[in-house]
Design an enzyme around this catalytic site. Structure first.
Site, short mmCIF file in Angstrom:
data_model
loop_
_atom_site.label_atom_id
_atom_site.label_comp_id
_atom_site.label_asym_id
_atom_site.label_seq_id
_atom_site.Cartn_x
_atom_site.Cartn_y
_atom_site.Cartn_z
N CYS B 117 -17.95 -7.74 -25.43
CA CYS B 117 -18.71 -8.13 -26.61
C CYS B 117 -17.68 -8.53 -27.65
O CYS B 117 -17.01 -7.68 -28.22
CB CYS B 117 -19.57 -6.98 -27.12
SG CYS B 117 -20.29 -7.32 -28.73
N CYS B 120 -18.73 -7.28 -31.43
CA CYS B 120 -18.74 -5.87 -31.85
C CYS B 120 -18.56 -4.97 -30.63
O CYS B 120 -17.48 -4.94 -30.06
CB CYS B 120 -20.02 -5.55 -32.62
SG CYS B 120 -21.54 -6.11 -31.81
N SER B 121 -19.61 -4.24 -30.24
CA SER B 121 -19.45 -3.32 -29.12
C SER B 121 -20.74 -3.22 -28.31
O SER B 121 -21.09 -2.17 -27.82
CB SER B 121 -19.05 -1.93 -29.62
OG SER B 121 -20.01 -1.46 -30.56
N CYS B 122 -21.47 -4.35 -28.17
CA CYS B 122 -22.66 -4.37 -27.32
C CYS B 122 -22.26 -3.92 -25.91
O CYS B 122 -21.25 -4.38 -25.37
CB CYS B 122 -23.26 -5.78 -27.24
SG CYS B 122 -23.88 -6.39 -28.81
#
Lengths: 113, 216
Positions: B117, B120-122
């Site tokens: 991702c 971000c941090s999906c």
């Protein structure tokens, strides 16, 4: 029901324009070059890049960029899985020319090439 | 360190960093303030917050490993999982509390999949739990899409040039789970034994699923 499957569909039912996907698998598309301020979901490294629609993602979803501001009503459209060669993104890419990127892009960020 | 000076003698002799409660950062304070306001206004209660923490704690890579092992032994399940990852996981009772969709990416002799991702941090939290720290840090997020082969090599994974690398960047409503190739020499293994071969990193796509060294 899925907006892309037509098998078994009754005739005579008219769908609203934004219910049916605007693009189909295989369509060549370009990701728009826009610079929205605030919340966005299309990474800058992909803006203006060309690719191919690999799949329509079902079901239609909210526009995450609008949702980020709490505006959820009426923004449902399709996301598309877009295939882009890594050599299109990085002209000096080192690796197989077949290596590629896949990303889901909301309908309003795509234009037909 | 803060202005507070640490002067007392240590009462024991093994070395370790001083154990202190670090001063809360900006976002931690904001989180506490918003949480307390929501509770004060009666919008959510402490029990609901604790319940959601329990939901998150119950999601670990062991769940994803069971999904992969089932796909390896049951071709019908594998087909349904690839057609609709979320529905496949839901068959096994894995709920998608965050209303994301899941695409399961099958590694083959011709294609190796990697997930990232960049924004971000999906991460497929419903089926894998929390992402590792390196997944959330900028070097991995940037380099996975710029030089995936070099990143994979740093994980000890060398992908031959005739194998296509597909990097899936998850940024909106879709999460990804890599279905690694079943290791050779596991014919006849039970689903439980197979699940033990499937690591978190294999389901992110940075390493293959392999036999334990004792079996190789």
């Amino acid at each position: 029901m899925s907006a892309t499957s037509t098998a078994g569909r009754l005739q005579g039912v008219v769908w609203a324009l934004d219910e049916a996907p605007a693009f189909a698998p295989g369509d060549p598309v370009r990701i728009l070059t826009r610079t929205p301020i605030g919340h966005y979901r299309v990474p800058t490294y992909l803006r203006g890049k060309s690719g191919t629609v690999e799949a329509v993602i079902e079901p239609a979803g909210l526009d995450n960029e609008q949702e980020g501001f709490g505006r959820n009503a009426g923004s449902k459209r399709h996301y598309y899985r877009i295939a882009i060669p890594l050599t299109e993104i990085w002209p000096d890419y080192v690796g197989s020319p077949r290596d590629g990127l896949r990303i889901e892009v909301f309908e309003t960020w795509l234009e037909r090439v | 360190m803060s202005a507070h000076e640490h002067n007392h003698e240590h009462g024991h002799d093994h070395p370790h960093a001083e154990i202190t409660a670090e001063a809360a950062g900006y976002y931690e304070i904001m989180e506490t303030a918003v949480r307390e306001l929501l509770a004060e206004k009666g919008l959510i209660g402490p029990a609901e917050i604790r319940r959601q923490i329990e939901v998150l704690d119950s999601r670990t890579p062991a769940l994803g490993a069971k999904v992969v092992a089932r796909a390896w032994v049951d071709p019908g399940f594998r087909a349904r999982l690839i057609a609709d990852g979320r529905a496949g996981c839901e068959e096994l009772g894995i709920s998608f509390y965050d209303d994301t969709q899941l695409i399961v990416l099958e590694n083959t002799q011709e294609v190796h999949n990697l997930i990232v991702c960049t924004l971000c941090s999906c991460y497929p939290r419903p089926v894998l739990g929390l992402p590792p720290d390196w997944y959330k840090e900028k070097p991995y997020r940037a380099r996975a899409v710029i030089e995936p082969r070099a990143v994979l090599a740093e994980f000890g994974t060398t992908i031959p040039d005739d194998v296509e690398i597909r990097v899936s960047d998850s940024t909106a409503m879709v999460r990804y789970l890599v279905l690694p190739r079943r290791p050779e020499g596991t014919e006849g293994w039970s689903e439980e034994s197979l699940a033990e071969l499937v690591t978190r990193d294999a389901m992110i796509g940075v390493v293959p699923a392999t036999l334990p060294e004792s079996v190789q």
